[in-house]
Design an enzyme around this catalytic site. Sequence first.
Site, PDB file in Angstrom:
ATOM      1  N   THR A 151     -27.582  -8.130  83.362  1.00 24.23           N
ATOM      2  CA  THR A 151     -28.635  -7.252  83.873  1.00 24.23           C
ATOM      3  C   THR A 151     -29.962  -7.791  83.368  1.00 24.23           C
ATOM      4  O   THR A 151     -30.254  -7.742  82.163  1.00 24.23           O
ATOM      5  CB  THR A 151     -28.427  -5.807  83.399  1.00 24.23           C
ATOM      6  OG1 THR A 151     -27.196  -5.320  83.932  1.00 24.23           O
ATOM      7  CG2 THR A 151     -29.566  -4.914  83.879  1.00 24.23           C
ATOM      8  N   LYS A 201     -29.239  -2.465  90.439  1.00 24.07           N
ATOM      9  CA  LYS A 201     -28.753  -2.074  89.113  1.00 24.07           C
ATOM     10  C   LYS A 201     -29.782  -1.196  88.401  1.00 24.07           C
ATOM     11  O   LYS A 201     -29.420  -0.247  87.681  1.00 24.07           O
ATOM     12  CB  LYS A 201     -28.454  -3.326  88.277  1.00 24.07           C
ATOM     13  CG  LYS A 201     -27.989  -3.036  86.851  1.00 24.07           C
ATOM     14  CD  LYS A 201     -26.670  -2.268  86.827  1.00 24.07           C
ATOM     15  CE  LYS A 201     -26.210  -1.952  85.399  1.00 24.07           C
ATOM     16  NZ  LYS A 201     -25.663  -3.126  84.702  1.00 24.07           N
ATOM     17  N   LYS A 226     -32.995  -1.474  77.150  1.00 27.53           N
ATOM     18  CA  LYS A 226     -33.380  -2.726  77.790  1.00 27.53           C
ATOM     19  C   LYS A 226     -33.418  -2.551  79.306  1.00 27.53           C
ATOM     20  O   LYS A 226     -34.376  -2.963  79.976  1.00 27.53           O
ATOM     21  CB  LYS A 226     -32.392  -3.837  77.424  1.00 27.53           C
ATOM     22  CG  LYS A 226     -32.746  -5.212  78.007  1.00 27.53           C
ATOM     23  CD  LYS A 226     -31.533  -6.105  78.173  1.00 27.53           C
ATOM     24  CE  LYS A 226     -30.724  -5.697  79.398  1.00 27.53           C
ATOM     25  NZ  LYS A 226     -29.644  -6.654  79.751  1.00 27.53           N
TER      26      LYS A 226
END
Length: 298
Positions: free
Chosen positions: A103, A178, A246
């Site tokens: 990701t 995502k 994150k």
Amino acid sequence: MSEKRKVSFLGLGVMGGEIARHIGEAGHELTVYNRSPDRAGRWLEANPGLAARVATSPADAAEGAEFVITCVGNDDDLADVVLGPSGVFKTLRQGGTFIDHTTVSARIARQISVEARDLQVHCVDAPMTGSQIGAQKGTLTLMCGGRKDAIEAARPVMQAYSQRIVHVGKAGAGQITKMACQICIAGNVAALAEAVRFAQASHLDMDKVYEAISGGAAQSWQMDNRWQSMNEDRFDFGFAVDWMRKDLGLSLEEGRGLGVSLPVAALIDQFFAEVQAMGGGRLDTSAIIKRLPRKGGK
């Protein structure tokens, strides 16, 4: 599996290690690489039935491979293992397929796609959802960005560890998808934490509350998989708060670039920051409940 392929997997973390195992068990010729050699050694010990080769560098891993798959930490890590002096693109052959499950930002995904195009390499950015459980069971959902022919080239290998492969758009689209996913998850787990604390303070039978509300509109993956563990204050598993911060940071940055306001995501990001400050950065995201004092309950 219809054909044995030469597959290299880089990044043997919580998710990557399970994916690599599925690839090996599917009968592919597997090479693995991890920047921390000790982890690669532990992975081999945990999978004694797999005859995998351990590479000495990303370039070594990609040498002779038909497919190279990465699952590392962040933009800088990905750039290093793919585009660095001893990176994957130094040796991955023309016509090969590169798949990234990290990701990361859409920017780095697009940059790698351009580099891959110049090398005549198929390229797919395919972040995943389904949690550690999905990785273990091989039932992940992959959100794929890239050209259609690249997705189809990657599909035979990706099927070894996923139950849903969705081509969502051009390069970088997988990463944007995502980000949308993580915004939803953060909202769900934050609301679930408040619901659990509310029911506990009301001295309700928590099993009965779950039975009553999980069959209706409030049902979610988070409720089904985290209600009980949150009630029992168990968080030493799953998707870490550090990782969610994150990911939300990527979402908020992308939102600013798009001119899109994400006030709920920004607020929940700060809730997770509170959990980090409490020392819970490596705990599952459901540890967001720790910032809410427990009062009453059974």
